[in-house]
Motif scaffolding. Structure first.
Motif, PDB file in Angstrom:
ATOM      1  N   SER A 132       3.551  67.371  48.838  1.00  0.00           N
ATOM      2  CA  SER A 132       4.626  66.379  48.886  1.00  0.00           C
ATOM      3  C   SER A 132       5.233  66.422  50.289  1.00  0.00           C
ATOM      4  O   SER A 132       5.472  67.513  50.819  1.00  0.00           O
ATOM      5  CB  SER A 132       5.685  66.746  47.837  1.00  0.00           C
ATOM      6  OG  SER A 132       6.990  66.457  48.288  1.00  0.00           O
ATOM      7  N   GLY A 162       3.469  64.336  44.606  1.00  0.00           N
ATOM      8  CA  GLY A 162       4.580  63.496  45.070  1.00  0.00           C
ATOM      9  C   GLY A 162       5.764  63.635  44.112  1.00  0.00           C
ATOM     10  O   GLY A 162       5.592  63.560  42.897  1.00  0.00           O
ATOM     11  N   LYS A 163       6.940  63.865  44.674  1.00  0.00           N
ATOM     12  CA  LYS A 163       8.132  64.121  43.846  1.00  0.00           C
ATOM     13  C   LYS A 163       8.956  62.860  43.670  1.00  0.00           C
ATOM     14  O   LYS A 163       9.268  62.183  44.652  1.00  0.00           O
ATOM     15  CB  LYS A 163       9.033  65.119  44.583  1.00  0.00           C
ATOM     16  CG  LYS A 163       8.816  66.557  44.226  1.00  0.00           C
ATOM     17  CD  LYS A 163       9.627  67.440  45.148  1.00  0.00           C
ATOM     18  CE  LYS A 163      11.057  67.618  44.682  1.00  0.00           C
ATOM     19  NZ  LYS A 163      11.792  68.566  45.553  1.00  0.00           N
ATOM     20  N   GLY A 164       9.337  62.571  42.456  1.00  0.00           N
ATOM     21  CA  GLY A 164      10.254  61.465  42.208  1.00  0.00           C
ATOM     22  C   GLY A 164      11.592  61.985  41.729  1.00  0.00           C
ATOM     23  O   GLY A 164      11.797  63.200  41.643  1.00  0.00           O
ATOM     24  N   GLN A 165      12.489  61.073  41.412  1.00  0.00           N
ATOM     25  CA  GLN A 165      13.785  61.489  40.879  1.00  0.00           C
ATOM     26  C   GLN A 165      13.590  62.050  39.472  1.00  0.00           C
ATOM     27  O   GLN A 165      12.622  61.749  38.803  1.00  0.00           O
ATOM     28  CB  GLN A 165      14.708  60.282  40.770  1.00  0.00           C
ATOM     29  CG  GLN A 165      15.044  59.656  42.093  1.00  0.00           C
ATOM     30  CD  GLN A 165      15.747  58.341  41.873  1.00  0.00           C
ATOM     31  OE1 GLN A 165      16.898  58.286  41.478  1.00  0.00           O
ATOM     32  NE2 GLN A 165      15.029  57.260  42.115  1.00  0.00           N
ATOM     33  N   PHE A 171       6.378  59.077  53.160  1.00  0.00           N
ATOM     34  CA  PHE A 171       6.868  59.794  54.341  1.00  0.00           C
ATOM     35  C   PHE A 171       8.260  60.359  54.104  1.00  0.00           C
ATOM     36  O   PHE A 171       8.990  59.929  53.199  1.00  0.00           O
ATOM     37  CB  PHE A 171       6.832  58.903  55.595  1.00  0.00           C
ATOM     38  CG  PHE A 171       7.655  57.640  55.511  1.00  0.00           C
ATOM     39  CD1 PHE A 171       7.120  56.484  54.965  1.00  0.00           C
ATOM     40  CD2 PHE A 171       8.956  57.607  55.995  1.00  0.00           C
ATOM     41  CE1 PHE A 171       7.862  55.309  54.899  1.00  0.00           C
ATOM     42  CE2 PHE A 171       9.719  56.441  55.939  1.00  0.00           C
ATOM     43  CZ  PHE A 171       9.167  55.289  55.386  1.00  0.00           C
ATOM     44  N   GLY A 213      10.678  53.910  46.116  1.00  0.00           N
ATOM     45  CA  GLY A 213      11.574  54.947  45.608  1.00  0.00           C
ATOM     46  C   GLY A 213      12.027  55.838  46.755  1.00  0.00           C
ATOM     47  O   GLY A 213      11.278  56.061  47.716  1.00  0.00           O
TER      48      GLY A 213
HETATM   49  C1  BTN Z   1      11.954  57.969  42.956  1.00  0.00           C
HETATM   50  O1  BTN Z   1      11.665  58.580  41.938  1.00  0.00           O
HETATM   51  O2  BTN Z   1      12.342  56.809  42.894  1.00  0.00           O
HETATM   52  C2  BTN Z   1      11.875  58.624  44.303  1.00  0.00           C
HETATM   53  C3  BTN Z   1      10.479  58.642  44.803  1.00  0.00           C
HETATM   54  C4  BTN Z   1      10.332  59.196  46.189  1.00  0.00           C
HETATM   55  C5  BTN Z   1       8.874  59.304  46.597  1.00  0.00           C
HETATM   56  C6  BTN Z   1       8.715  59.742  48.016  1.00  0.00           C
HETATM   57  S1  BTN Z   1       7.043  59.628  48.563  1.00  0.00           S
HETATM   58  C7  BTN Z   1       7.437  60.500  50.012  1.00  0.00           C
HETATM   59  C8  BTN Z   1       8.413  61.595  49.634  1.00  0.00           C
HETATM   60  N1  BTN Z   1       7.703  62.774  49.221  1.00  0.00           N
HETATM   61  C9  BTN Z   1       7.853  63.021  47.927  1.00  0.00           C
HETATM   62  O3  BTN Z   1       7.315  63.956  47.313  1.00  0.00           O
HETATM   63  N2  BTN Z   1       8.684  62.124  47.378  1.00  0.00           N
HETATM   64  C10 BTN Z   1       9.141  61.157  48.348  1.00  0.00           C
END
Ligand code: BTN
Length: 259
Positions: free
Chosen positions: A33, A59-62, A77, A128
């Motif tokens: 990530s 990849g991390k989201g909320q 990014f 996001g």
């Molecule tokens: C959401 O859940 O709305 C937030 C998502 C964020 C995704 C981005 S991708 C680049 C960066 N690295 C991650 O692991 N997450 C954020």
């Protein structure tokens, strides 16, 4: 046209020669990530910098969700900010979301901000934002603004996501250069940062103008509670304001339920 991998040389030369805020951009073919990597390597580089990857395996989201990050299709990014930033997190949320709205409008896409910082088009998510911070003895010494923008994925082909996600390419019916979109985003972001000191009110009003469901009925989930009410605004701390028969309620976390 979309190229794979990202043109690292082009991005580096743009950041090094034209950015007044970031010193460098670090490219990865793949990474777990970009946000996680930002915290790992924050001290390895001088000043503010950017991490970008063609692929994220985690990849991390909320709310601990995963962010869908297929190889070479979209932008993933993180903006790594180490400078002393005196303005509040809420202002960064507002500025980043507004920057994405402005960039999409350069592609004639009219997007909205679903509080606090989901960017949606046709009720589906196109971008996001995940802002994370590190404190050292009560002083914020690192801010990581992680941004995922759906550029070229055709979500119509992905059963689990087609109802909730959309991409720039789907809307424009053509593939988009990720480098071009990224450069436009960065130019807009730096313009907004320069304006922050002098026109906070204007930046705040722009955010409100694009706030999804402002003055409309919404369902809002916070913790295990589901609340119904009118979204009557966002205060200067970034809290959402909901009005219903019981009065006015301010929330710092939670999410608007679509549909
Ligand atoms: C959401 O859940 O709305 C937030 C998502 C964020 C995704 C981005 S991708 C680049 C960066 N690295 C991650 O692991 N997450 C954020």
């Amino acid at each position: 046209m979309n190229t794979c991998p990202l043109n690292e040389k082009l991005l580096k030369s743009f950041v090094q020669n034209h950015s007044s805020f970031f010193n460098n951009i670090i490219y990865y073919k793949n990474i777990d990530s970009t946000n996680i990597e930002s915290f790992r390597i924050a001290n390895k580089y001088e000043g503010n910098f950017i991490i970008i990857s063609d692929y994220q395996s985690a990849g991390k989201g909320q709310f601990n969700r995963k962010w869908f990050s297929p190889e070479c299709e979209n932008l993933y990014f993180s903006l790594v900010i180490k400078d002393k930033i005196h303005f509040k997190n809420s202002l960064l949320v507002i500025t980043t979301a507004s920057t994405v709205i402005k960039t999409l409008s350069q592609y004639n896409i009219n997007a909205f901000i679903k509080w606090p910082n989901d960017i949606i088009v046709k009720k589906k998510k196109i971008c996001g934002i995940l802002i994370e911070e590190k404190y050292n003895k009560n002083i914020r010494d690192l801010i990581v603004i992680g941004i995922g923008i759906n550029i070229n994925t055709n979500f119509k082909k992905i059963k689990e996501l087609k109802r909730i996600a959309i991409s720039v390419a789907q809307l424009l019916k053509r593939n988009i250069s990720r480098e071009e979109f990224f450069i436009k985003f960065l130019q807009n972001f730096e313009n907004e940062l320069k304006r922050i000191q002098i026109c906070q009110e204007e930046i705040f009003n722009f955010y409100l103008k694009y706030l999804y469901k402002l003055n409309k009925k919404i369902k809002f989930k916070t913790g295990t509670k589901l609340i119904k009410g009118i979204l009557s605004g966002v205060d200067k701390n970034g809290s959402i304001i909901l009005k219903n028969r019981e009065g006015e309620h301010y929330f710092t976390t939670g999410e608007i339920i679509l549909n």
